[in-house]
Design a protein around this motif. Structure first.
Motif, PDB file in Angstrom:
ATOM      1  N   GLY A 100       0.706  -0.990   0.252  1.00  0.00           N
ATOM      2  CA  GLY A 100      -0.002   0.054  -0.175  1.00  0.00           C
ATOM      3  C   GLY A 100       0.813   1.278  -0.128  1.00  0.00           C
ATOM      4  O   GLY A 100       1.731   1.344  -0.821  1.00  0.00           O
ATOM      5  N   ASN A 101       0.505   2.051   1.041  1.00  0.00           N
ATOM      6  CA  ASN A 101       1.083   3.407   0.896  1.00  0.00           C
ATOM      7  C   ASN A 101       2.682   3.402   1.237  1.00  0.00           C
ATOM      8  O   ASN A 101       3.370   4.110   0.657  1.00  0.00           O
ATOM      9  N   ALA A 102       3.052   2.468   2.282  1.00  0.00           N
ATOM     10  CA  ALA A 102       4.578   2.157   2.264  1.00  0.00           C
ATOM     11  C   ALA A 102       5.348   1.684   0.883  1.00  0.00           C
ATOM     12  O   ALA A 102       6.232   2.264   0.796  1.00  0.00           O
ATOM     13  N   LYS A 103       4.719   1.125   0.055  1.00  0.00           N
ATOM     14  CA  LYS A 103       5.421   0.698  -1.133  1.00  0.00           C
ATOM     15  C   LYS A 103       5.320   2.049  -2.119  1.00  0.00           C
ATOM     16  O   LYS A 103       6.415   2.105  -2.314  1.00  0.00           O
ATOM     17  N   ALA A 104       4.042   2.677  -1.820  1.00  0.00           N
ATOM     18  CA  ALA A 104       4.265   3.701  -2.804  1.00  0.00           C
ATOM     19  C   ALA A 104       5.443   4.757  -2.415  1.00  0.00           C
ATOM     20  O   ALA A 104       5.991   5.465  -3.106  1.00  0.00           O
ATOM     21  N   GLU A 105       5.327   5.035  -1.269  1.00  0.00           N
ATOM     22  CA  GLU A 105       6.341   5.834  -0.594  1.00  0.00           C
ATOM     23  C   GLU A 105       7.785   5.675  -1.077  1.00  0.00           C
ATOM     24  O   GLU A 105       8.737   6.412  -1.441  1.00  0.00           O
ATOM     25  N   ALA A 106       8.231   4.084  -0.791  1.00  0.00           N
ATOM     26  CA  ALA A 106       9.283   3.586  -1.029  1.00  0.00           C
ATOM     27  C   ALA A 106       9.799   3.830  -2.576  1.00  0.00           C
ATOM     28  O   ALA A 106      10.959   4.065  -3.008  1.00  0.00           O
ATOM     29  N   LEU A 107       8.744   3.849  -3.327  1.00  0.00           N
ATOM     30  CA  LEU A 107       9.130   3.810  -4.828  1.00  0.00           C
ATOM     31  C   LEU A 107       9.351   5.149  -5.442  1.00  0.00           C
ATOM     32  O   LEU A 107      10.146   5.389  -6.064  1.00  0.00           O
ATOM     33  N   VAL A 108       8.426   6.087  -4.885  1.00  0.00           N
ATOM     34  CA  VAL A 108       8.727   7.602  -4.966  1.00  0.00           C
ATOM     35  C   VAL A 108       9.946   7.890  -4.488  1.00  0.00           C
ATOM     36  O   VAL A 108      10.623   8.765  -5.347  1.00  0.00           O
ATOM     37  N   GLU A 109      10.168   7.525  -3.474  1.00  0.00           N
ATOM     38  CA  GLU A 109      11.784   7.850  -2.870  1.00  0.00           C
ATOM     39  C   GLU A 109      12.918   7.324  -3.689  1.00  0.00           C
ATOM     40  O   GLU A 109      13.748   7.935  -4.056  1.00  0.00           O
ATOM     41  N   ARG A 110      12.708   5.939  -4.286  1.00  0.00           N
ATOM     42  CA  ARG A 110      13.846   5.518  -5.131  1.00  0.00           C
ATOM     43  C   ARG A 110      13.507   6.244  -6.612  1.00  0.00           C
ATOM     44  O   ARG A 110      14.725   6.239  -6.853  1.00  0.00           O
ATOM     45  N   PHE A 111      12.406   6.469  -7.141  1.00  0.00           N
ATOM     46  CA  PHE A 111      12.486   6.580  -8.488  1.00  0.00           C
ATOM     47  C   PHE A 111      11.938   8.189  -8.921  1.00  0.00           C
ATOM     48  O   PHE A 111      12.133   8.615  -9.893  1.00  0.00           O
ATOM     49  N   GLY A 112      11.191   8.690  -7.952  1.00  0.00           N
ATOM     50  CA  GLY A 112      10.616   9.889  -8.250  1.00  0.00           C
ATOM     51  C   GLY A 112       8.954   9.844  -8.499  1.00  0.00           C
ATOM     52  O   GLY A 112       8.482   8.811  -9.003  1.00  0.00           O
ATOM     53  N   GLU A 113       8.410  10.799  -8.170  1.00  0.00           N
ATOM     54  CA  GLU A 113       7.023  10.941  -8.367  1.00  0.00           C
ATOM     55  C   GLU A 113       6.421  10.684  -9.893  1.00  0.00           C
ATOM     56  O   GLU A 113       7.073  11.456 -10.850  1.00  0.00           O
ATOM     57  N   GLY A 114       5.523   9.753 -10.302  1.00  0.00           N
ATOM     58  CA  GLY A 114       5.260   9.604 -11.730  1.00  0.00           C
ATOM     59  C   GLY A 114       6.664   9.030 -12.679  1.00  0.00           C
ATOM     60  O   GLY A 114       6.331   9.120 -13.697  1.00  0.00           O
ATOM     61  N   ARG A 115       7.483   8.409 -11.970  1.00  0.00           N
ATOM     62  CA  ARG A 115       8.649   8.229 -12.722  1.00  0.00           C
ATOM     63  C   ARG A 115       8.896   6.620 -12.771  1.00  0.00           C
ATOM     64  O   ARG A 115      10.050   6.306 -13.005  1.00  0.00           O
ATOM     65  N   PHE A 116       7.982   5.864 -12.876  1.00  0.00           N
ATOM     66  CA  PHE A 116       8.015   4.379 -12.729  1.00  0.00           C
ATOM     67  C   PHE A 116       6.522   3.906 -13.373  1.00  0.00           C
ATOM     68  O   PHE A 116       5.462   4.514 -13.107  1.00  0.00           O
ATOM     69  N   ASP A 117       6.475   2.852 -13.924  1.00  0.00           N
ATOM     70  CA  ASP A 117       5.357   2.060 -14.355  1.00  0.00           C
ATOM     71  C   ASP A 117       5.197   0.927 -13.314  1.00  0.00           C
ATOM     72  O   ASP A 117       6.050   0.342 -12.980  1.00  0.00           O
ATOM     73  N   TYR A 118       3.839   0.691 -12.943  1.00  0.00           N
ATOM     74  CA  TYR A 118       3.708  -0.402 -11.991  1.00  0.00           C
ATOM     75  C   TYR A 118       2.755  -1.515 -12.346  1.00  0.00           C
ATOM     76  O   TYR A 118       1.574  -1.032 -12.742  1.00  0.00           O
ATOM     77  N   VAL A 119       3.121  -2.728 -12.004  1.00  0.00           N
ATOM     78  CA  VAL A 119       2.236  -3.901 -12.533  1.00  0.00           C
ATOM     79  C   VAL A 119       1.668  -4.412 -11.327  1.00  0.00           C
ATOM     80  O   VAL A 119       2.687  -5.000 -10.327  1.00  0.00           O
ATOM     81  N   GLY A 120       0.513  -4.351 -10.948  1.00  0.00           N
ATOM     82  CA  GLY A 120      -0.036  -4.946  -9.772  1.00  0.00           C
ATOM     83  C   GLY A 120      -1.109  -5.576  -9.817  1.00  0.00           C
ATOM     84  O   GLY A 120      -1.601  -5.935 -10.842  1.00  0.00           O
ATOM     85  N   ASN A 121      -1.999  -6.244  -8.795  1.00  0.00           N
ATOM     86  CA  ASN A 121      -3.194  -6.941  -8.927  1.00  0.00           C
ATOM     87  C   ASN A 121      -4.148  -6.626  -7.945  1.00  0.00           C
ATOM     88  O   ASN A 121      -5.455  -7.321  -8.155  1.00  0.00           O
ATOM     89  N   ASP A 122      -3.966  -6.049  -6.978  1.00  0.00           N
ATOM     90  CA  ASP A 122      -4.952  -5.812  -5.737  1.00  0.00           C
ATOM     91  C   ASP A 122      -5.386  -4.326  -5.435  1.00  0.00           C
ATOM     92  O   ASP A 122      -4.771  -3.365  -5.790  1.00  0.00           O
TER      93      ASP A 122
END
Length: 243
Positions: free
Chosen positions: A147-169
């Protein structure tokens, strides 16, 4: 396929990465990473359910012990249960060929591929190596990366709106909200509508269904935790089952 499990010494604790790319993502679309979830996305089932079922079959006591340690939180239970498998056993993790094709397509265009999973790093690291991922983020025994923890980690690593995400839930909605583009695997009609409201050009990918999916619905890991209620009375010989 057989996925070996490893001890802590093979995994960097925390939000680990197999490689160390430079911080951020360049403006070139070809450099935007494809980030892939694991449970129900790259693999057909839930890793924690697979681990719990294997422990239930091999050693119910080890599963119960893991549940006790997991009272500190879900991330702690994931780590304890995964470590409880001890020997380098194999989990029957079936990869979704449609998702593998998306990974292959990203690689053909020169894009980096990362895994980002709520599953424990002890499982995610060998899976990342198996698909030759450029890096991974995973739960580490203390923080549950969903959830939010994953979103924050990805934004911290790559930047806001700077990654494509494949999920299911639906728990992936906070991640999709902050991604450049979304791909949803095996989404229900309701979830698909929500994803499309965030990304009108979102791609819907067919999911896999296996017998373990239905067993997972029984939540065996929760059953182990609930069994703790009876430990104290049994130990104190305070249970009378009658005749």
């Amino acid at each position: 396929m057989a996925l070996p499990l490893y001890s802590d010494e093979h995994v960097r604790v925390g939000f680990s990465c197999v490689t160390s790319p430079s911080e951020g993502v360049a403006a070139n679309p070809e450099d935007v990473p494809l980030v892939v979830d694991v449970d129900g996305t790259l693999v057909a089932t839930d890793v924690l359910a697979e681990v719990s079922l294997r422990l239930l079959a091999l050693s119910p006591w080890r599963l119960l012990t893991s549940a006790v340690r997991g009272l500190r939180g879900r991330a702690a239970f994931k780590r304890a249960a995964t470590k409880a498998l001890r020997e380098p056993t194999a989990l029957s993790l079936v990869l979704n060929p449609a998702v593998v094709e998306e990974i292959d397509a990203a690689r053909r265009s020169g894009r980096p591929v990362w895994l980002a999973s709520g599953a424990d790093a002890l499982v995610v690291e060998p899976l990342a190596k198996q698909i030759d991922a450029d890096g991974f983020l995973a739960s580490d025994g203390e923080r549950n990366l969903v959830g939010n923890a994953k979103a924050e980690a990805l934004v911290e690593r790559f930047g806001e709106g700077r990654f494509d995400y494949v999920g299911n839930d639906r728990k992936d909605l906070p991640v999709w909200r902050r991604a450049r583009q979304a791909m949803a695997v095996g989404a229900s009609a309701r979830l698909a509508r929500r994803v499309l409201s965030l990304h009108p050009n979102a791609k819907l990918i067919e999911g896999l269904r296996t017998p373990v999916d239905y067993i997972k619905a029984l939540r065996p890991h929760q059953c182990a935790k609930n069994a703790l209620v009876f430990v104290a009375p049994v130990a104190a010989h305070a249970v009378d089952i009658g005749t």
